[in-house]
Every structure is written in structure tokens, then in C-alpha cells.
Design a protein around this motif. Structure first.
Motif, short mmCIF file in Angstrom:
data_model
loop_
_atom_site.label_atom_id
_atom_site.label_comp_id
_atom_site.label_asym_id
_atom_site.label_seq_id
_atom_site.Cartn_x
_atom_site.Cartn_y
_atom_site.Cartn_z
N ASN A 30 -8.57 1.96 15.29
CA ASN A 30 -9.37 1.77 14.09
C ASN A 30 -9.26 0.33 13.58
O ASN A 30 -10.26 -0.31 13.27
N ARG A 33 -11.10 -2.18 15.75
CA ARG A 33 -12.55 -2.11 15.60
C ARG A 33 -13.01 -2.70 14.27
O ARG A 33 -14.11 -3.19 14.16
N ALA A 34 -12.15 -2.66 13.26
CA ALA A 34 -12.54 -3.10 11.92
C ALA A 34 -12.24 -4.57 11.66
O ALA A 34 -12.91 -5.19 10.84
N ARG A 100 -13.79 10.74 6.07
CA ARG A 100 -14.99 10.44 6.87
C ARG A 100 -15.88 11.68 7.02
O ARG A 100 -15.41 12.80 7.02
N THR A 128 -21.52 -5.05 11.87
CA THR A 128 -20.76 -3.90 12.35
C THR A 128 -20.98 -3.72 13.84
O THR A 128 -21.98 -4.18 14.39
N ASN A 132 -21.10 1.81 15.78
CA ASN A 132 -20.60 2.35 14.51
C ASN A 132 -21.76 3.03 13.78
O ASN A 132 -22.32 2.51 12.81
N GLU A 163 -22.50 -6.62 18.18
CA GLU A 163 -22.47 -6.38 16.74
C GLU A 163 -23.90 -6.40 16.23
O GLU A 163 -24.74 -7.15 16.72
#
Length: 177
Positions: A30, A33-34, A100, A128, A132, A163
Motif C-alpha cells: 500500500n 503504491r501511494a 475502503r 494516481t 487505482n 499514472e
């Protein structure tokens, strides 16, 4: 506190930090990815710059996201890359795994859009990962338009990913009534 229909955005409390660190940033996948860089462990008790608020920095405004019904911490939201000359900012969010799939992301984006009024912004932007789906859906439900794809621009867990760049202008914003 800034309020949406399901969540509120409030100042970060010291008690939020261990929860956010454990549930968001200690999760290698996580976090990778962030974040814009590789994951790294943070020593317990250290001042993690992703979580500790520096009230003197004007280019970044972090929030803790809480449920309106009960005040439970459910994640983070941020204005970053604030450009006061061009009246623009980037927005981002991270929800705890237990939060979520409940529509909170869409509500967080809607609340962050109040930056048009609160900070006199002209443009908000989101970047993003192209897979996502939740963030893309939250952004588009709030009027953000896909403006482009940055091909192979993010190195995540051993591979380059695309992205998506999304933008919303103040004149296109339709605040929830």
C-alpha cells in the motif's frame, strides 16, 4: 472541521499517528503504491514526516479523515504542492483497509474540493496509478476530468506503472448541496 456527507477532515492528532503508521504506512504494498518513492521502515517514536504536521510549511496541508457518525479515524487527506501564485494544488487521500469500499473516498474528494472556496484555488489536480479504480471513480464522480496518462512514470514494487492525471477547475466544480 470540513464536513462531507459521511466524513470530516480535521487536524491531525498525536493519537492518530500510531494508527496511520500501522495501518497505512507499515503496509509495504500500500505504501509503495501511494508514495512517490520506495518504502522504508520508520523507527518507532521517530518524527515520520508523512504523518507529523509541520504547521510552518505552507505547501502541504494534511488532514485526518474521521467518520461523522462516531468520529472514528478512517484515513488521511492532503493538499500538497500548493501553488499560491497559480492558485492550484494537488490532492490525495489514503483510507485504512477497514474503511475502503464504503464511499468514503468519493466523499473525501468532495470535501477537498472545498479548497476552491477555503483557499481561493482555481485548479485541483490528482495523479494516481492507472489501476487505482477506486480513486479514479472518486475523482470522476466529483467532476475531475482525465487530462492525460503519464506512461511508465511510477516505479512500484519492481515494475513501471502508468499514472493518470486528472484535473478540476473551479468553474466546473459542482458542490454538493
Amino acid at each position: 472541521m470540513l464536513r462531507g456527507s459521511k466524513v470530516g477532515l480535521r487536524a491531525r492528532y498525536e493519537d492518530d499517528i500510531p494508527i496511520l503508521r500501522t495501518e497505512l504506512y507499515d503496509d509495504v504494498v500500500n505504501s509503495s503504491r501511494a508514495e512517490g518513492g520506495p518504502w522504508r521502515p520508520i523507527t518507532p517514536g521517530s518524527k515520520d514526516p508523512r504523518l507529523v504536521v509541520d504547521d510552518k510549511e505552507h505547501g502541504r496541508v494534511p488532514f485526518s479523515v474521521v467518520e461523522l457518525d462516531g468520529g472514528t479515524l478512517v484515513g488521511t487527506a492532503t493538499f500538497w504542492g500548493i501553488d499560491t501564485h497559480n492558485r492550484s494544488a494537488h490532492i490525495g487521500l489514503g483510507l485504512l483497509p477497514s474503511a475502503r469500499g464504503k464511499g468514503y473516498g468519493t466523499d473525501v474528494v468532495a470535501v477537498l474540493c472545498h479548497g476552491f472556496v477555503v483557499r481561493s484555488l482555481h485548479r485541483l489536480q490528482i495523479e494516481t496509478l492507472s489501476d487505482n479504480v477506486a480513486m479514479l471513480r472518486a475523482a470522476e464522480r466529483n467532476g475531475f476530468l482525465r487530462e492525460g496518462v503519464l506512461r511508465s512514470s511510477a516505479w512500484v514494487m519492481g515494475e513501471f506503472l502508468d499514472e493518470v492525471l486528472l484535473g478540476l477547475l473551479v468553474q466546473d466544480w459542482k458542490p454538493a448541496l
